[in-house]
Design a protein around this motif. Structure first.
Motif, PDB file in Angstrom:
ATOM      1  N   VAL A  90       1.139  -1.076   0.017  1.00  0.00           N
ATOM      2  CA  VAL A  90      -0.036   0.023   0.297  1.00  0.00           C
ATOM      3  C   VAL A  90       0.905   1.012  -0.642  1.00  0.00           C
ATOM      4  O   VAL A  90       0.849   2.158  -1.127  1.00  0.00           O
ATOM      5  CB  VAL A  90      -0.831   0.260   0.550  1.00  0.00           C
ATOM      6  CG1 VAL A  90      -1.706   1.122   1.156  1.00  0.00           C
ATOM      7  CG2 VAL A  90      -1.838  -1.223   1.012  1.00  0.00           C
ATOM      8  N   ALA A  91       2.013   1.398   0.637  1.00  0.00           N
ATOM      9  CA  ALA A  91       2.668   2.465   0.769  1.00  0.00           C
ATOM     10  C   ALA A  91       3.496   2.670  -0.207  1.00  0.00           C
ATOM     11  O   ALA A  91       3.856   3.926  -0.716  1.00  0.00           O
ATOM     12  CB  ALA A  91       4.220   2.353   1.637  1.00  0.00           C
ATOM     13  N   TRP A  98      -5.342   0.372  -9.558  1.00  0.00           N
ATOM     14  CA  TRP A  98      -6.085   0.418  -8.536  1.00  0.00           C
ATOM     15  C   TRP A  98      -7.656   0.466  -8.836  1.00  0.00           C
ATOM     16  O   TRP A  98      -7.864  -0.282  -8.730  1.00  0.00           O
ATOM     17  CB  TRP A  98      -5.620   1.579  -7.040  1.00  0.00           C
ATOM     18  CG  TRP A  98      -5.348   0.262  -6.198  1.00  0.00           C
ATOM     19  CD1 TRP A  98      -4.017  -0.512  -6.482  1.00  0.00           C
ATOM     20  CD2 TRP A  98      -4.976   0.252  -4.482  1.00  0.00           C
ATOM     21  NE1 TRP A  98      -3.386  -0.581  -4.995  1.00  0.00           N
ATOM     22  CE2 TRP A  98      -4.206   0.095  -4.360  1.00  0.00           C
ATOM     23  CE3 TRP A  98      -6.131   1.080  -3.909  1.00  0.00           C
ATOM     24  CZ2 TRP A  98      -3.531  -0.246  -2.636  1.00  0.00           C
ATOM     25  CZ3 TRP A  98      -5.714   0.763  -2.111  1.00  0.00           C
ATOM     26  CH2 TRP A  98      -4.539  -0.069  -1.915  1.00  0.00           C
ATOM     27  N   ALA A  99      -7.612   1.503  -9.263  1.00  0.00           N
ATOM     28  CA  ALA A  99      -8.858   1.713  -9.887  1.00  0.00           C
ATOM     29  C   ALA A  99      -8.871   1.251 -11.157  1.00  0.00           C
ATOM     30  O   ALA A  99     -10.123   1.064 -11.647  1.00  0.00           O
ATOM     31  CB  ALA A  99      -8.527   3.358 -10.762  1.00  0.00           C
ATOM     32  N   ALA A 100      -8.214   0.489 -12.151  1.00  0.00           N
ATOM     33  CA  ALA A 100      -8.377   0.192 -13.280  1.00  0.00           C
ATOM     34  C   ALA A 100      -8.524  -1.199 -13.053  1.00  0.00           C
ATOM     35  O   ALA A 100      -9.738  -1.126 -13.201  1.00  0.00           O
ATOM     36  CB  ALA A 100      -6.430  -0.219 -14.154  1.00  0.00           C
ATOM     37  N   MET A 101      -8.246  -2.212 -11.816  1.00  0.00           N
ATOM     38  CA  MET A 101      -8.744  -2.885 -11.413  1.00  0.00           C
ATOM     39  C   MET A 101     -10.487  -3.151 -10.718  1.00  0.00           C
ATOM     40  O   MET A 101     -11.566  -3.642 -11.118  1.00  0.00           O
ATOM     41  CB  MET A 101      -8.050  -3.590 -10.232  1.00  0.00           C
ATOM     42  CG  MET A 101      -6.656  -4.517 -10.911  1.00  0.00           C
ATOM     43  SD  MET A 101      -5.589  -5.103  -9.187  1.00  0.00           S
ATOM     44  CE  MET A 101      -4.866  -4.042  -8.376  1.00  0.00           C
ATOM     45  N   ILE A 102     -10.732  -2.218 -10.508  1.00  0.00           N
ATOM     46  CA  ILE A 102     -11.915  -1.361  -9.181  1.00  0.00           C
ATOM     47  C   ILE A 102     -12.588  -1.336 -10.736  1.00  0.00           C
ATOM     48  O   ILE A 102     -13.936  -2.056 -11.170  1.00  0.00           O
ATOM     49  CB  ILE A 102     -12.205  -0.656  -8.595  1.00  0.00           C
ATOM     50  CG1 ILE A 102     -10.868  -1.021  -7.239  1.00  0.00           C
ATOM     51  CG2 ILE A 102     -13.786  -0.305  -8.391  1.00  0.00           C
ATOM     52  CD1 ILE A 102     -10.847  -0.069  -6.488  1.00  0.00           C
ATOM     53  N   ALA A 103     -12.975  -0.576 -11.854  1.00  0.00           N
ATOM     54  CA  ALA A 103     -13.731  -0.393 -12.806  1.00  0.00           C
ATOM     55  C   ALA A 103     -13.739  -1.608 -13.444  1.00  0.00           C
ATOM     56  O   ALA A 103     -14.821  -1.623 -14.186  1.00  0.00           O
ATOM     57  CB  ALA A 103     -13.065   1.088 -14.032  1.00  0.00           C
ATOM     58  N   THR A 104     -12.863  -2.519 -13.526  1.00  0.00           N
ATOM     59  CA  THR A 104     -13.106  -3.871 -14.808  1.00  0.00           C
ATOM     60  C   THR A 104     -13.373  -4.761 -13.696  1.00  0.00           C
ATOM     61  O   THR A 104     -14.926  -5.825 -13.739  1.00  0.00           O
ATOM     62  CB  THR A 104     -11.518  -4.330 -15.400  1.00  0.00           C
ATOM     63  OG1 THR A 104     -10.647  -4.831 -13.980  1.00  0.00           O
ATOM     64  CG2 THR A 104     -11.244  -3.284 -16.231  1.00  0.00           C
ATOM     65  N   ALA A 143      -3.736  -5.585  -2.431  1.00  0.00           N
ATOM     66  CA  ALA A 143      -4.942  -4.440  -1.755  1.00  0.00           C
ATOM     67  C   ALA A 143      -5.532  -4.601  -3.006  1.00  0.00           C
ATOM     68  O   ALA A 143      -6.668  -4.619  -2.350  1.00  0.00           O
ATOM     69  CB  ALA A 143      -4.357  -3.709  -0.396  1.00  0.00           C
ATOM     70  N   GLY A 144      -5.031  -3.672  -3.419  1.00  0.00           N
ATOM     71  CA  GLY A 144      -5.562  -3.217  -4.531  1.00  0.00           C
ATOM     72  C   GLY A 144      -6.268  -4.527  -5.549  1.00  0.00           C
ATOM     73  O   GLY A 144      -8.101  -4.070  -5.785  1.00  0.00           O
TER      74      GLY A 144
END
Length: 249
Positions: A90-91, A98-104, A143-144
């Protein structure tokens, strides 16, 4: 005249998606293969006597065209498109990944499901969400991806409650360690050495065909049978953090 059943597999250009498309076709379904890579899904569709629809599940326009191609009835939807990007703590997180993984994995999967629910309900069909054991708990560097897959699981669980009185089944398969041609390679930006280390010393990880076999089993149960969640992993993997590995020379 008996209607030929139709299945749609997202992320059908490789790995679990391609294997599932082949096995559904062998089980007698007309399979619509959806993915971003046109040439790959066209070749697969020709092989199995199905249809190919180029679709990026993060695009409203693409998903609308996909729903139009499906039509009024759909017997099986396999929500397989998604994947992992990176494995930084995370650090050091790359939040664009992360945004791309959540978007798909999360939003894209919900977009496809929302668009196709009327056709699934009309056919008294079944949705199979391909999540991951990463949805069960976090792990270092994950985490992502864990967040994206946990979000997808939340969609599954909420949808099942919301549609409890409708003739459609909502199911989930959560694979553990599966060795495919591209999953780890994509995660590590094409770094073959890092990708190979994921499976180093594991004699028999799952293969895409193993997961596809389970998906077809879930999709072909009688209409009153709902496989809420099926966890599948190789014998060598006792838990996400505990994998039997032999010495690598």
């Amino acid at each position: 005249m008996i209607r030929m059943k139709t299945a749609l597999v997202t992320g059908a250009s490789s790995g679990i998606g391609a294997a599932t498309a082949r096995q559904l076709a062998a089980a007698g379904y007309r399979v619509i293969c959806a993915a971003r890579r046109a040439e790959r899904i066209a070749t697969l569709a020709d092989e199995i006597g199905g249809a190919a629809v180029v679709c990026d599940i993060t695009s409203d326009a693409d998903v609308a065209r996909l729903a139009e191609a499906v039509g009024d009835r759909l017997d099986v939807l396999v929500n397989n498109a998604g994947g992992a990007l990176g494995q930084e703590p995370v650090a050091e997180a790359d939040l664009d990944k992360w945004a791309a993984m959540i978007a798909t994995n999360t939003v894209g999967t919900a977009r496809v499901t929302k668009a196709l629910l009327p056709a699934l309900i009309a056919a008294e069909g079944v949705v199979v969400f391909v999540t991951s054991m990463a949805a069960d708990a976090g792990y270092e560097g994950g985490a992502g991806y864990c967040a994206a897959k946990a979000g997808e699981r939340a969609v599954v669980e909420s949808l099942r409650l919301e549609l409890f009185d409708q003739p459609v089944r909502i199911t989930e398969i959560a694979p553990g360690m599966v060795r495919t041609d591209e999953f780890a390679l994509t995660r590590f930006d094409g770094d073959r050495e890092r990708a190979d280390k994921v499976y180093a010393g594991v004699a028999e990880p799952l293969l895409a065909e193993d997961v596809a076999d389970a998906i077809v089993f879930m999709a072909t149960r009688p209409k009153h049978v709902n496989i809420d969640r099926l966890a599948i992993r190789p014998r060598a993997q006792a838990a996400m953090h505990k994998v039997h590995r032999t010495a690598v020379s």
